[in-house]
Design a protein around this motif. Structure first.
Motif, PDB file in Angstrom:
ATOM      1  N   LEU A 112       0.829  -1.204   0.000  1.00 17.66           N
ATOM      2  CA  LEU A 112       0.000   0.000   0.000  1.00 17.66           C
ATOM      3  C   LEU A 112       0.866   1.257   0.000  1.00 17.66           C
ATOM      4  O   LEU A 112       0.555   2.239  -0.681  1.00 17.66           O
ATOM      5  CB  LEU A 112      -0.935  -0.008   1.205  1.00 17.66           C
ATOM      6  N   ARG A 113       1.985   1.234   0.721  1.00 19.05           N
ATOM      7  CA  ARG A 113       2.872   2.398   0.754  1.00 19.05           C
ATOM      8  C   ARG A 113       3.448   2.694  -0.631  1.00 19.05           C
ATOM      9  O   ARG A 113       3.511   3.853  -1.056  1.00 19.05           O
ATOM     10  CB  ARG A 113       4.002   2.171   1.758  1.00 19.05           C
ATOM     11  N   VAL A 114       3.876   1.655  -1.333  1.00 16.14           N
ATOM     12  CA  VAL A 114       4.429   1.859  -2.673  1.00 16.14           C
ATOM     13  C   VAL A 114       3.328   2.334  -3.628  1.00 16.14           C
ATOM     14  O   VAL A 114       3.562   3.208  -4.470  1.00 16.14           O
ATOM     15  CB  VAL A 114       5.092   0.566  -3.192  1.00 16.14           C
ATOM     16  N   ALA A 115       2.136   1.779  -3.485  1.00  8.75           N
ATOM     17  CA  ALA A 115       1.020   2.217  -4.334  1.00  8.75           C
ATOM     18  C   ALA A 115       0.732   3.701  -4.134  1.00  8.75           C
ATOM     19  O   ALA A 115       0.549   4.451  -5.106  1.00  8.75           O
ATOM     20  CB  ALA A 115      -0.223   1.384  -4.026  1.00  8.75           C
ATOM     21  N   TRP A 116       0.721   4.145  -2.893  1.00 10.74           N
ATOM     22  CA  TRP A 116       0.455   5.570  -2.641  1.00 10.74           C
ATOM     23  C   TRP A 116       1.641   6.436  -3.042  1.00 10.74           C
ATOM     24  O   TRP A 116       1.464   7.602  -3.413  1.00 10.74           O
ATOM     25  CB  TRP A 116       0.061   5.789  -1.183  1.00 10.74           C
ATOM     26  N   GLY A 117       2.842   5.895  -2.997  1.00  8.63           N
ATOM     27  CA  GLY A 117       3.972   6.636  -3.542  1.00  8.63           C
ATOM     28  C   GLY A 117       3.810   6.862  -5.034  1.00  8.63           C
ATOM     29  O   GLY A 117       4.085   7.954  -5.550  1.00  8.63           O
ATOM     30  N   ALA A 118       3.329   5.829  -5.741  1.00 10.48           N
ATOM     31  CA  ALA A 118       3.078   5.968  -7.183  1.00 10.48           C
ATOM     32  C   ALA A 118       1.974   6.971  -7.440  1.00 10.48           C
ATOM     33  O   ALA A 118       2.047   7.781  -8.372  1.00 10.48           O
ATOM     34  CB  ALA A 118       2.719   4.602  -7.773  1.00 10.48           C
ATOM     35  N   MET A 119       0.925   6.933  -6.616  1.00 12.80           N
ATOM     36  CA  MET A 119      -0.151   7.908  -6.751  1.00 12.80           C
ATOM     37  C   MET A 119       0.370   9.326  -6.552  1.00 12.80           C
ATOM     38  O   MET A 119       0.040  10.245  -7.323  1.00 12.80           O
ATOM     39  CB  MET A 119      -1.250   7.610  -5.724  1.00 12.80           C
ATOM     40  N   THR A 120       1.214   9.519  -5.554  1.00 14.70           N
ATOM     41  CA  THR A 120       1.771  10.845  -5.271  1.00 14.70           C
ATOM     42  C   THR A 120       2.583  11.352  -6.455  1.00 14.70           C
ATOM     43  O   THR A 120       2.489  12.528  -6.842  1.00 14.70           O
ATOM     44  CB  THR A 120       2.642  10.788  -4.011  1.00 14.70           C
ATOM     45  N   LEU A 194      -7.818   1.349   1.990  1.00 15.31           N
ATOM     46  CA  LEU A 194      -7.718   2.427   1.014  1.00 15.31           C
ATOM     47  C   LEU A 194      -8.466   3.663   1.506  1.00 15.31           C
ATOM     48  O   LEU A 194      -7.965   4.793   1.405  1.00 15.31           O
ATOM     49  CB  LEU A 194      -8.285   1.970  -0.332  1.00 15.31           C
ATOM     50  N   LEU A 195      -9.647   3.466   2.065  1.00 12.32           N
ATOM     51  CA  LEU A 195     -10.422   4.597   2.562  1.00 12.32           C
ATOM     52  C   LEU A 195      -9.737   5.231   3.763  1.00 12.32           C
ATOM     53  O   LEU A 195      -9.730   6.467   3.903  1.00 12.32           O
ATOM     54  CB  LEU A 195     -11.839   4.142   2.924  1.00 12.32           C
ATOM     55  N   ARG A 196      -9.146   4.424   4.645  1.00 13.28           N
ATOM     56  CA  ARG A 196      -8.407   4.991   5.779  1.00 13.28           C
ATOM     57  C   ARG A 196      -7.319   5.938   5.295  1.00 13.28           C
ATOM     58  O   ARG A 196      -7.107   7.004   5.875  1.00 13.28           O
ATOM     59  CB  ARG A 196      -7.784   3.877   6.626  1.00 13.28           C
ATOM     60  N   THR A 197      -6.636   5.543   4.230  1.00  7.21           N
ATOM     61  CA  THR A 197      -5.569   6.395   3.708  1.00  7.21           C
ATOM     62  C   THR A 197      -6.134   7.688   3.136  1.00  7.21           C
ATOM     63  O   THR A 197      -5.581   8.777   3.368  1.00  7.21           O
ATOM     64  CB  THR A 197      -4.761   5.650   2.629  1.00  7.21           C
ATOM     65  N   TYR A 198      -7.218   7.592   2.390  1.00  3.81           N
ATOM     66  CA  TYR A 198      -7.883   8.804   1.901  1.00  3.81           C
ATOM     67  C   TYR A 198      -8.208   9.751   3.058  1.00  3.81           C
ATOM     68  O   TYR A 198      -7.969  10.959   2.989  1.00  3.81           O
ATOM     69  CB  TYR A 198      -9.196   8.455   1.196  1.00  3.81           C
ATOM     70  N   LEU A 199      -8.774   9.200   4.123  1.00  7.09           N
ATOM     71  CA  LEU A 199      -9.209  10.035   5.244  1.00  7.09           C
ATOM     72  C   LEU A 199      -8.022  10.669   5.961  1.00  7.09           C
ATOM     73  O   LEU A 199      -8.090  11.823   6.402  1.00  7.09           O
ATOM     74  CB  LEU A 199     -10.041   9.211   6.221  1.00  7.09           C
ATOM     75  N   MET A 200      -6.917   9.948   6.078  1.00  6.12           N
ATOM     76  CA  MET A 200      -5.728  10.512   6.704  1.00  6.12           C
ATOM     77  C   MET A 200      -5.158  11.672   5.894  1.00  6.12           C
ATOM     78  O   MET A 200      -4.435  12.520   6.426  1.00  6.12           O
ATOM     79  CB  MET A 200      -4.658   9.424   6.904  1.00  6.12           C
ATOM     80  N   MET A 201      -5.486  11.711   4.611  1.00  6.73           N
ATOM     81  CA  MET A 201      -5.042  12.820   3.769  1.00  6.73           C
ATOM     82  C   MET A 201      -6.055  13.964   3.755  1.00  6.73           C
ATOM     83  O   MET A 201      -5.944  14.887   2.954  1.00  6.73           O
ATOM     84  CB  MET A 201      -4.797  12.325   2.344  1.00  6.73           C
TER      85      MET A 201
END
Length: 242
Positions: A112-120, A194-201
């Protein structure tokens, strides 16, 4: 161009038909227990693959649909399920992230961390101002997630100016129906990663969930205004990109 490698995993764009079929196959396993998961949006999207470095095995995938502004919101996958005219006035570039899935046999938070790095990286490279999509809860029994939905109602509803309205025939109007105070621990345990990560942002959600019997999910429209992401969270995400 996404070329991100961290630890055991790397992220890259799909660059062939075989790559897209591999993503559709993983989606089929994750969403349907087998077969291909494919639709007409696949041809319109950029597909991101997260693979294990050593074996090249595909462990996660998702896709991006770029929109020049809110005037194109009707082209999105989400617009099939939500009435999104409120977002038509959003002036900046948008991207819809969809069909996110991780190999159901793998439980490694680094994926998940790498996926969100790619998203960033994608968001930064294209000057995206709004990231959005459908965040899904497994199954269609809303009672399983009452604390999570109560938490969304209490803390994370979309600003009124962007709030999606009901379009789908079968919805759970949690903002209207739930009167309970959420149990924070239970809510976060039942919230999809995935939703938790959205909310943390700093993400926000629709006031109702769509009951999607075909996908066997309940999903909420979720948006993240990039300018509103807390600085500490931005720093963490960009640290993955390096």
């Amino acid at each position: 161009m996404i070329q991100l490698k961290r630890g055991r995993y790397r992220a890259r764009f799909a660059d062939s038909e075989a790559d897209v079929i591999a993503a559709q196959t993983l989606r089929g396993r994750a969403f349907h227990g087998g077969g291909l998961d494919a639709d007409d949006f696949d041809a319109l999207c950029d597909h991101v693959l997260v693979e294990e470095n050593r074996t090249g095995a595909l462990v996660c995938c998702f896709r991006f649909l770029q929109l020049a502004s809110g005037g194109e919101i009707g082209r999105s996958y989400s617009a099939q399920y939500y009435e999104l005219s409120a977002l038509e006035s959003f002036a900046g570039p948008m991207v819809e992230m969809g069909r996110f899935c991780i190999d159901p046999d793998l439980h490694d938070p680094d994926v998940l961390r790498v996926a969100w790095g790619a998203m960033t990286s994608y968001v930064d490279d294209r000057g995206v101002e709004l990231l959005f999509g459908c965040a899904s809860f497994s199954g269609t029994d809303a009672r399983t997630y009452y604390d999570a939905f109560a938490m969304l109602k209490a803390r994370h509803l979309a600003p009124r100016r962007w709030l999606p309205r009901v379009k789908a025939p079968d919805v759970f109007r949690f903002a209207q129906r739930l009167r309970r105070k959420p149990d924070a621990k239970k809510a976060m345990l039942r919230m999809p990663p995935l939703l938790r990560t959205y909310l943390m942002m700093g993400g926000w959600v629709s006031d109702h969930a769509v009951v999607d019997s075909q996908m066997n999910t309940l999903h909420v429209f979720t948006g993240v205004e990039i300018a509103a992401i807390p600085p500490a969270r931005k720093k963490l995400l960009r640290a993955v990109v390096g």
